[in-house]
Design an enzyme around this catalytic site. Structure first.
Site, mmCIF file in Angstrom:
data_model
loop_
_atom_site.group_PDB
_atom_site.id
_atom_site.type_symbol
_atom_site.label_atom_id
_atom_site.label_comp_id
_atom_site.label_asym_id
_atom_site.label_seq_id
_atom_site.Cartn_x
_atom_site.Cartn_y
_atom_site.Cartn_z
ATOM 1 N N CYS A 2 -134.281 11.359 -4.147
ATOM 2 C CA CYS A 2 -133.371 11.422 -2.990
ATOM 3 C C CYS A 2 -134.185 10.846 -2.107
ATOM 4 O O CYS A 2 -135.248 11.404 -1.694
ATOM 5 C CB CYS A 2 -132.806 12.748 -2.687
ATOM 6 N N GLU A 131 -128.543 6.318 -2.961
ATOM 7 C CA GLU A 131 -129.499 6.213 -3.771
ATOM 8 C C GLU A 131 -129.268 4.577 -4.316
ATOM 9 O O GLU A 131 -128.256 3.893 -4.106
ATOM 10 C CB GLU A 131 -129.043 6.987 -5.291
#
Length: 341
Positions: A2, A131
């Site tokens: 992340c 992402e």
């Protein structure tokens, strides 16, 4: 992993959006926002939150008041990227990559083990995270970016805040925040000022998200999971870790790569892209932004790139434009035993 999140809500809206139920009480309770000095770093709502930025996280109220009910919660602003408690000097120069931490071996880490043992568990809040697809071989700058979020009611559009309601009132749907399990710690500078900082727990990806990235954050999908993670007095560390499971319900859509640069804080960062017709003769579908502002920005960028030829990016831009780089590629300088997400 992340590497970027999106959180644009003001503290009052977060309080409304994070209401929770308590045993024996019919009316939901909302966590109180507790402001902290954090060595001068403040929370600023942003469409492109990066490590070293400050965001509010949920913690058990007992961390700040021993007499509080263990199930009560607070919203506390903390910096993304845990600062080792033993670090001396400038908190920005500890040399470790701590925005993510691996679930595997977490309890035995010299950096993360003590906060875990002390019950310093937190829930990172965001509207979603970004992402980059890394499972296919391609240059970092060419990797498609995606915005990952929780499922929403039909009337909720993640890219359109006018469709949101923080309290489920009339005129819109209840926004479902994405909640991630993390750990926090407290660092003191030479003047005795405290800096609260957190790290995001990650593990190997399972299910459909594996087509995007081989690691993903530990998402807490239910209110029960959030309660179990925060209440460290009722749920011990080993049990809490075992409760963390890969998410089965997250959704995502592709966004523009303007999010690659952490200095781009525009509301265009989380806007969805649509597939267009081939424009370069390659047979590949071009991705066209819905926003006219985005289209203009990309046209100017492309024209500048063509004028500059193959000019190499500056060192600063190279660092800023690689959020998708897996921390496995970065070696810690101080503690070789620290697990990297």
């Amino acid at each position: 992993m992340c590497g970027r999140t999106c959180l644009t809500l003001e503290p009052k809206d977060l309080e409304n959006c994070c209401k929770y139920s308590k045993t024996g009480q019919s009316k939901p309770k909302q966590p109180r926002y507790r402001n902290e000095f954090n060595c001068g770093k403040k929370y600023v709502p942003s469409y492109n939150v990066a490590p070293t930025d400050v965001t509010p996280v949920l913690v058990a109220a007992t961390h700040f008041d021993d007499s509080a009910d263990p199930s009560d919660r607070l919203l506390v602003p903390m910096m993304w990227g845990m600062v080792p408690r033993w670090h001396k000097g400038d908190f920005r120069k500890h040399g470790l990559t701590t925005n993510n931490c691996r679930l595997e071996g977490l309890a035995f880490s010299k950096l993360y083990g003590p906060p875990l043992a002390a019950g310093q568990r937190c829930v990172i809040l965001c509207e979603g995270f970004y992402e980059w697809q890394t499972v296919k071989p391609m240059k970092p700058s060419d990797r498609p970016a995606f915005f990952v979020h929780m499922p929403q009611e039909e009337k909720i559009k993640m890219e359109d805040k006018s469709t949101w309601q923080m309290d489920g009132g009339a005129g819109g749907g209840q926004l479902q925040l994405l909640r991630i399990a993390g750990l926090f710690d407290v660092w003191n500078d030479d003047n005795g000022d405290k800096l609260y900082s957190y790290t995001v727990i990650t593990f190997e990806t399972e299910g459909k998200f594996a087509s995007i990235h081989h690691r993903s954050p530990a998402i807490l999908e239910t209110d029960e999971q959030v309660a179990d993670w925060l209440d460290f007095k009722r749920v011990p560390a080993n049990r809490a870790l075992n409760l963390l499971q890969p998410s089965k319900s997250v959704q995502w859509y592709r966004v523009s790569n303007i999010v690659n640069n952490s200095r781009n804080k525009s509301d265009q960062c989380n806007k969805p892209l649509t597939e267009g017709k081939p424009t370069d003769g390659s047979g590949k579908s071009a991705v066209i932004p819905k926003s006219k502002m985005m289209q203009s920005w990309l046209i100017v960028k492309k024209r500048k790139h063509e004028e500059d030829g193959e000019q190499k990016p500056s060192k600063e831009d190279t660092v800023k434009n690689e959020p998708e780089m897996d921390p496995l590629d970065k070696k810690p300088k101080l503690d070789p035993d620290v697990p990297k997400a």
